[in-house]
Design a protein around this motif. Structure first.
Motif, short mmCIF file in Angstrom:
data_model
loop_
_atom_site.label_atom_id
_atom_site.label_comp_id
_atom_site.label_asym_id
_atom_site.label_seq_id
_atom_site.Cartn_x
_atom_site.Cartn_y
_atom_site.Cartn_z
N VAL A 145 0.84 -1.19 0.00
CA VAL A 145 0.00 0.00 0.00
C VAL A 145 0.88 1.24 0.00
O VAL A 145 2.02 1.21 0.46
N ASP A 146 0.34 2.34 -0.50
CA ASP A 146 1.10 3.59 -0.50
C ASP A 146 1.03 4.24 0.87
O ASP A 146 0.35 3.76 1.78
N GLU A 147 1.74 5.36 1.03
CA GLU A 147 1.81 5.98 2.35
C GLU A 147 0.48 6.55 2.81
O GLU A 147 0.21 6.60 4.01
N HIS A 148 -0.39 6.92 1.89
CA HIS A 148 -1.71 7.45 2.28
C HIS A 148 -2.58 6.34 2.87
O HIS A 148 -3.23 6.54 3.90
N GLU A 149 -2.58 5.18 2.23
CA GLU A 149 -3.35 4.06 2.76
C GLU A 149 -2.73 3.54 4.05
O GLU A 149 -3.45 3.18 4.98
N ALA B 47 -3.81 5.72 6.85
CA ALA B 47 -5.19 5.43 7.23
C ALA B 47 -5.27 4.16 8.07
O ALA B 47 -6.00 4.11 9.07
N ILE B 48 -4.52 3.13 7.69
CA ILE B 48 -4.53 1.88 8.44
C ILE B 48 -4.02 2.09 9.86
O ILE B 48 -4.56 1.54 10.82
N LEU B 49 -2.99 2.91 10.00
CA LEU B 49 -2.38 3.17 11.31
C LEU B 49 -3.05 4.31 12.07
O LEU B 49 -2.65 4.63 13.19
N SER B 50 -4.03 4.95 11.45
CA SER B 50 -4.73 6.10 12.06
C SER B 50 -3.74 7.19 12.45
O SER B 50 -3.75 7.71 13.57
N ALA C 233 0.59 -4.47 10.20
CA ALA C 233 -0.07 -5.22 11.27
C ALA C 233 0.91 -5.52 12.40
O ALA C 233 0.57 -5.39 13.59
N ALA C 234 2.13 -5.90 12.05
CA ALA C 234 3.15 -6.18 13.07
C ALA C 234 3.48 -4.92 13.86
O ALA C 234 3.63 -4.97 15.10
N PHE C 235 3.57 -3.79 13.18
CA PHE C 235 3.86 -2.53 13.86
C PHE C 235 2.72 -2.16 14.82
O PHE C 235 2.97 -1.69 15.93
N GLN C 236 1.48 -2.40 14.40
CA GLN C 236 0.35 -2.11 15.28
C GLN C 236 0.41 -2.96 16.55
O GLN C 236 0.10 -2.48 17.63
N GLN C 237 0.84 -4.21 16.42
CA GLN C 237 0.95 -5.07 17.59
C GLN C 237 2.04 -4.58 18.53
O GLN C 237 1.89 -4.62 19.75
#
Length: 71
Positions: free
Chosen positions: A13-17, A20-23, A57-61
């Motif tokens: 995904v690009d940096e904009h998406e 958004a995923i990482l809020s 996902a790993a970074f979010q964890q």
């Protein structure tokens, strides 16, 4: 049989998406890259930056684990 396969469509995904995923803001992702922090990214060519969904996902964890440890 190749061991270095290309990611399936939709995995990068690009940096904009990614923001958004990482809020978070795109500018925050750019700052993290400059500071060598944040989620792992791939540089394609001279200017294109992409993030792998699994890395996000790993970074979010990791972030969630840090927040739980601080509480």
């Amino acid at each position: 049989m190749p061991t270095n396969t290309l990611p399936a469509p939709g995995e990068l995904v690009d940096e904009h998406e990614a923001a958004a995923i990482l809020s978070t803001a795109v500018r925050t992702l750019r700052n993290w890259r400059a500071l060598r922090k944040g989620p792992r990214y791939r540089k394609i060519g001279a200017r294109m930056v992409r993030y792998h969904r699994a890395d996000l996902a790993a970074f979010q964890q990791v972030i969630a684990g840090d927040a739980e440890g601080a509480a």
